[in-house]
Design a protein around this motif. Structure first.
Motif, short mmCIF file in Angstrom:
data_model
loop_
_atom_site.label_atom_id
_atom_site.label_comp_id
_atom_site.label_asym_id
_atom_site.label_seq_id
_atom_site.Cartn_x
_atom_site.Cartn_y
_atom_site.Cartn_z
N VAL A 184 0.84 -1.22 0.00
CA VAL A 184 0.00 0.00 0.00
C VAL A 184 0.87 1.26 0.00
N ARG A 185 2.03 1.19 0.63
CA ARG A 185 2.94 2.35 0.59
C ARG A 185 3.48 2.60 -0.81
N ALA A 186 3.68 1.55 -1.58
CA ALA A 186 4.27 1.68 -2.91
C ALA A 186 3.24 1.92 -4.02
N THR A 187 1.96 1.85 -3.67
CA THR A 187 0.90 1.98 -4.67
C THR A 187 0.40 3.42 -4.76
N ALA A 188 0.44 3.98 -5.94
CA ALA A 188 -0.12 5.32 -6.16
C ALA A 188 -1.63 5.23 -6.06
N THR A 189 -2.22 6.08 -5.22
CA THR A 189 -3.67 6.03 -4.99
C THR A 189 -4.17 7.40 -4.54
N GLU A 190 -5.44 7.62 -4.78
CA GLU A 190 -6.11 8.83 -4.28
C GLU A 190 -6.71 8.60 -2.90
N VAL A 191 -6.65 7.37 -2.41
CA VAL A 191 -7.16 7.06 -1.07
C VAL A 191 -6.33 7.85 -0.06
N ARG A 192 -6.99 8.48 0.87
CA ARG A 192 -6.32 9.32 1.87
C ARG A 192 -6.06 8.59 3.19
N GLU A 193 -6.89 7.62 3.52
CA GLU A 193 -6.68 6.86 4.76
C GLU A 193 -6.87 5.38 4.48
N ILE A 194 -5.85 4.60 4.81
CA ILE A 194 -5.90 3.15 4.71
C ILE A 194 -5.86 2.60 6.12
N ARG A 195 -6.93 1.95 6.49
CA ARG A 195 -7.01 1.31 7.81
C ARG A 195 -6.76 -0.18 7.67
N PHE A 196 -5.91 -0.69 8.52
CA PHE A 196 -5.78 -2.12 8.65
C PHE A 196 -6.54 -2.48 9.93
N VAL A 197 -7.65 -3.18 9.75
CA VAL A 197 -8.49 -3.56 10.88
C VAL A 197 -8.14 -5.00 11.23
N LEU A 198 -7.55 -5.15 12.40
CA LEU A 198 -6.93 -6.41 12.78
C LEU A 198 -7.69 -7.07 13.91
N PHE A 199 -7.86 -8.37 13.79
CA PHE A 199 -8.72 -9.09 14.71
C PHE A 199 -8.07 -9.38 16.06
N GLY A 200 -6.80 -9.68 16.08
CA GLY A 200 -6.18 -10.10 17.33
C GLY A 200 -4.90 -9.35 17.65
N THR A 201 -4.37 -9.61 18.83
CA THR A 201 -3.16 -8.96 19.30
C THR A 201 -1.94 -9.31 18.44
N ALA A 202 -1.82 -10.57 18.03
CA ALA A 202 -0.66 -10.98 17.21
C ALA A 202 -0.66 -10.23 15.88
N ALA A 203 -1.82 -10.08 15.28
CA ALA A 203 -1.91 -9.36 14.01
C ALA A 203 -1.57 -7.89 14.22
N ARG A 204 -2.05 -7.32 15.29
CA ARG A 204 -1.75 -5.91 15.57
C ARG A 204 -0.24 -5.71 15.72
N ARG A 205 0.41 -6.58 16.48
CA ARG A 205 1.87 -6.49 16.67
C ARG A 205 2.62 -6.64 15.36
N ALA A 206 2.18 -7.59 14.53
CA ALA A 206 2.85 -7.82 13.24
C ALA A 206 2.74 -6.58 12.35
N PHE A 207 1.57 -5.95 12.32
CA PHE A 207 1.40 -4.76 11.50
C PHE A 207 2.13 -3.56 12.08
N GLU A 208 2.18 -3.45 13.40
CA GLU A 208 2.97 -2.38 14.02
C GLU A 208 4.43 -2.50 13.61
N SER A 209 4.95 -3.73 13.64
CA SER A 209 6.33 -3.97 13.25
C SER A 209 6.55 -3.63 11.77
N ALA A 210 5.59 -3.98 10.92
CA ALA A 210 5.72 -3.71 9.49
C ALA A 210 5.66 -2.21 9.19
N VAL A 211 4.91 -1.46 9.96
CA VAL A 211 4.79 -0.03 9.74
C VAL A 211 6.07 0.68 10.16
N GLU A 212 6.74 0.19 11.20
CA GLU A 212 7.95 0.85 11.72
C GLU A 212 9.13 0.72 10.83
#
Length: 169
Positions: free
Chosen positions: A141-169
């Motif tokens: 999503v960072r590498a894709t040109a888009t007019e979208v202004r907000e991309i939400r990753f809606v994550l079901f559990g704690t492990a997914a949240r941690r994995a996405f936090e790590s990927a964002v950093e």
């Protein structure tokens, strides 16, 4: 560039322009995110999916592609359906997973959507390792040109949240 937002919660409760559904190729509803979206969105979504299957998608929606329907009773305006790949150690399917995110953003742009909520595609019953899936999602999503202004990753559990936090950093 779109703002990335991480939320631990229920994707069916997101008040956004478009919710991305981790669909099956038949667009028939099912388990996980797909089942939740169909249950909460009501029969209108499934009816539109059936019409697509009877007309333009007779063989189903191919893996890595995306198509939109209305959102029925969901708080969003549209549902963007995409079919993620099943993970296997024997074959690198990361390009197909990345295509799900790219194609969903392309469809969002066609719709004029400015806020989009994604699940962690393929990381549930399709078995994709969450850490790798998160990195592919965020990098794509960072590498894709888009007019979208907000991309939400809606994550079901704690492990997914941690994995996405790590990927964002």
């Amino acid at each position: 560039m779109a703002e990335l937002v991480l939320i631990r919660g229920d994707i069916t409760e997101q008040n956004v322009d478009a919710i991305v559904n981790a669909a099956n190729t038949r667009l028939s509803g099912g388990g996980g995110v797909d089942g939740a979206i169909h249950r909460r969105g009501g029969p209108a979504i499934l009816a539109e999916c059936r019409r697509l299957r009877e007309t333009t998608l007779r063989d189903g929606l191919p893996t890595g592609e995306a198509i939109a329907t209305s959102a029925g009773d969901l708080p969003a305006r549209w549902v963007i359906h995409t079919v993620g790949p099943v993970w296997t150690a024997a074959q690198d399917r990361s390009g197909l997973l990345a295509a799900c995110y790219r194609e969903s953003l392309r469809v969002a742009d066609e719709l004029g959507a400015r806020t989009v909520a994604f699940p962690a595609i393929s990381t549930g019953i399709y078995g994709w390792p969450i850490d790798d899936g998160a990195h592919i999602a965020v990098d794509t999503v960072r590498a894709t040109a888009t007019e979208v202004r907000e991309i939400r990753f809606v994550l079901f559990g704690t492990a997914a949240r941690r994995a996405f936090e790590s990927a964002v950093e």
